[in-house]
Design a protein around this motif. Structure first.
Motif, PDB file in Angstrom:
ATOM      1  N   VAL A  96     -30.146 -72.144 -10.935  1.00 20.22           N
ATOM      2  CA  VAL A  96     -30.839 -73.182 -11.687  1.00 20.22           C
ATOM      3  C   VAL A  96     -31.906 -72.497 -12.520  1.00 20.22           C
ATOM      4  N   MET A  97     -31.766 -72.572 -13.828  1.00 21.62           N
ATOM      5  CA  MET A  97     -32.723 -71.975 -14.744  1.00 21.62           C
ATOM      6  C   MET A  97     -33.714 -73.039 -15.201  1.00 21.62           C
ATOM      7  N   GLU A  98     -34.981 -72.658 -15.294  1.00 23.91           N
ATOM      8  CA  GLU A  98     -36.027 -73.592 -15.699  1.00 23.91           C
ATOM      9  C   GLU A  98     -36.653 -73.133 -17.023  1.00 23.91           C
ATOM     10  N   LEU A  99     -36.930 -74.092 -17.874  1.00 23.57           N
ATOM     11  CA  LEU A  99     -37.522 -73.827 -19.181  1.00 23.57           C
ATOM     12  C   LEU A  99     -39.016 -74.122 -19.123  1.00 23.57           C
ATOM     13  N   TYR A 100     -39.842 -73.147 -19.532  1.00 23.70           N
ATOM     14  CA  TYR A 100     -41.293 -73.285 -19.530  1.00 23.70           C
ATOM     15  C   TYR A 100     -41.843 -72.972 -20.922  1.00 23.70           C
ATOM     16  N   ALA A 101     -42.942 -73.628 -21.269  1.00 22.06           N
ATOM     17  CA  ALA A 101     -43.590 -73.356 -22.559  1.00 22.06           C
ATOM     18  C   ALA A 101     -45.090 -73.539 -22.434  1.00 22.06           C
ATOM     19  N   ILE A 102     -45.818 -72.904 -23.352  1.00 20.91           N
ATOM     20  CA  ILE A 102     -47.278 -72.984 -23.336  1.00 20.91           C
ATOM     21  C   ILE A 102     -47.798 -72.771 -24.752  1.00 20.91           C
ATOM     22  N   GLN A 103     -48.918 -73.390 -25.061  1.00 21.24           N
ATOM     23  CA  GLN A 103     -49.661 -73.055 -26.273  1.00 21.24           C
ATOM     24  C   GLN A 103     -50.602 -71.904 -25.927  1.00 21.24           C
ATOM     25  N   PRO A 104     -50.658 -70.856 -26.738  1.00 20.51           N
ATOM     26  CA  PRO A 104     -51.461 -69.674 -26.389  1.00 20.51           C
ATOM     27  C   PRO A 104     -52.906 -69.987 -26.013  1.00 20.51           C
ATOM     28  N   ALA A 105     -53.515 -71.001 -26.620  1.00 19.57           N
ATOM     29  CA  ALA A 105     -54.906 -71.334 -26.305  1.00 19.57           C
ATOM     30  C   ALA A 105     -55.072 -71.789 -24.858  1.00 19.57           C
ATOM     31  N   GLU A 106     -53.969 -72.251 -24.231  1.00 19.18           N
ATOM     32  CA  GLU A 106     -54.040 -72.753 -22.858  1.00 19.18           C
ATOM     33  C   GLU A 106     -53.810 -71.651 -21.821  1.00 19.18           C
ATOM     34  N   PHE A 107     -53.463 -70.452 -22.283  1.00 21.06           N
ATOM     35  CA  PHE A 107     -53.208 -69.360 -21.348  1.00 21.06           C
ATOM     36  C   PHE A 107     -54.529 -68.824 -20.816  1.00 21.06           C
ATOM     37  N   PRO A 108     -54.689 -68.687 -19.496  1.00 15.75           N
ATOM     38  CA  PRO A 108     -55.958 -68.215 -18.920  1.00 15.75           C
ATOM     39  C   PRO A 108     -56.193 -66.735 -19.200  1.00 15.75           C
TER      40      PRO A 108
END
Length: 249
Positions: A96-108
């Protein structure tokens, strides 16, 4: 965040057939590369229909000297019990593959670990990058590993691909591959040597990516069974969906 789906994931193989029921991707140049040669179902097949397409793909691959079979199933859809049982009884590796995404400003953000440096792979660091990739790929077979080396060297000269390498006290420690598109960047194959994990190197590779592309969404695909998915969740990535895959080799 603009919509990102599994359809945005980079596929080295060429789309050679597009039917109502499935898409068929193939690359004779990269014939040992699973992610270049597979069938992706648009709708969940019955077990009988799957067996029909399975036989079709097996014949197609055998005629071209390919031994594996790979299938993607419709995103965000559970496998029917009968089909799941058939896949396991036929010795498929089902994931089972999961797709993840983020806006760079939200990266700690955090300080770079002492002794760690990140850089884009250049002519000088390319051999170290390829050596780490080779070490990672050899367990999947010499033919696959050799073909992957050729693919990576080709991508090195392609402006759409960016390869990052991490050093820890001068030692090649890890890498990540980036594929840039219009509004997003795919982060693929994040790797850190086993004996150098939990030192912040993986985080540093991601942070470098966020700094390179502050105005683009960053996305990745992670195996549900892999530990890194927990890391991504702690780093504020949003889970956008899941997809079953099945590989026979």
């Amino acid at each position: 965040m603009l919509p990102i789906t599994f359809h945005h994931v980079h596929t080295p193989g060429r789309l050679i057939e597009d039917r109502n029921e499935f898409r068929h991707y193939h690359s004779l140049e990269w014939k040992h590369h699973f992610d270049s040669n597979f069938i992706s179902f648009k709708q969940m097949p019955t077990t009988d229909y799957f067996q029909k397409i399975e036989a079709r793909l097996r014949d197609f691959h055998r005629a071209r000297g390919q031994n594996h079979l790979k299938f993607h199933f419709p995103p965000n859809t559970e496998l029917p019990q009968a089909l799941n049982q058939y896949l396991h009884s036929s010795l498929y590796d089902v994931s089972v593959m999961e797709l993840y995404a983020i806006q760079p400003a939200e990266f700690p953000r955090q300080a770079l670990p002492e002794g760690c440096s990140i850089q884009r792979v250049d002519v000088e660091s390319l051999p170290a990058f390829l050596a780490m990739q080779l070490e990672q790929d050899l367990p999947f077979g010499e033919a696959y590993a050799a073909q992957k080396q050729q693919m990576l060297e080709q991508q090195f000269y392609d402006a759409s691909f960016i390869q990052l390498i991490a050093y820890y006290h001068g030692r090649p420690a890890g890498f990540v591959e980036l594929i840039a598109s219009g509004h997003a960047v795919e982060m693929d194959n994040l790797f850190v040597h086993d004996d150098l994990q939990r030192k912040g190197i993986g985080h540093a590779l991601q942070q470098f990516t966020m700094n390179l592309f502050p105005d683009k969404a960053v996305f990745l695909v992670a195996d549900q069974e892999d530990t890194p998915r927990d890391m991504y969740r702690k780093q504020n990535y949003e889970r956008l969906g899941f997809q079953y895959t099945a590989i026979f080799q």
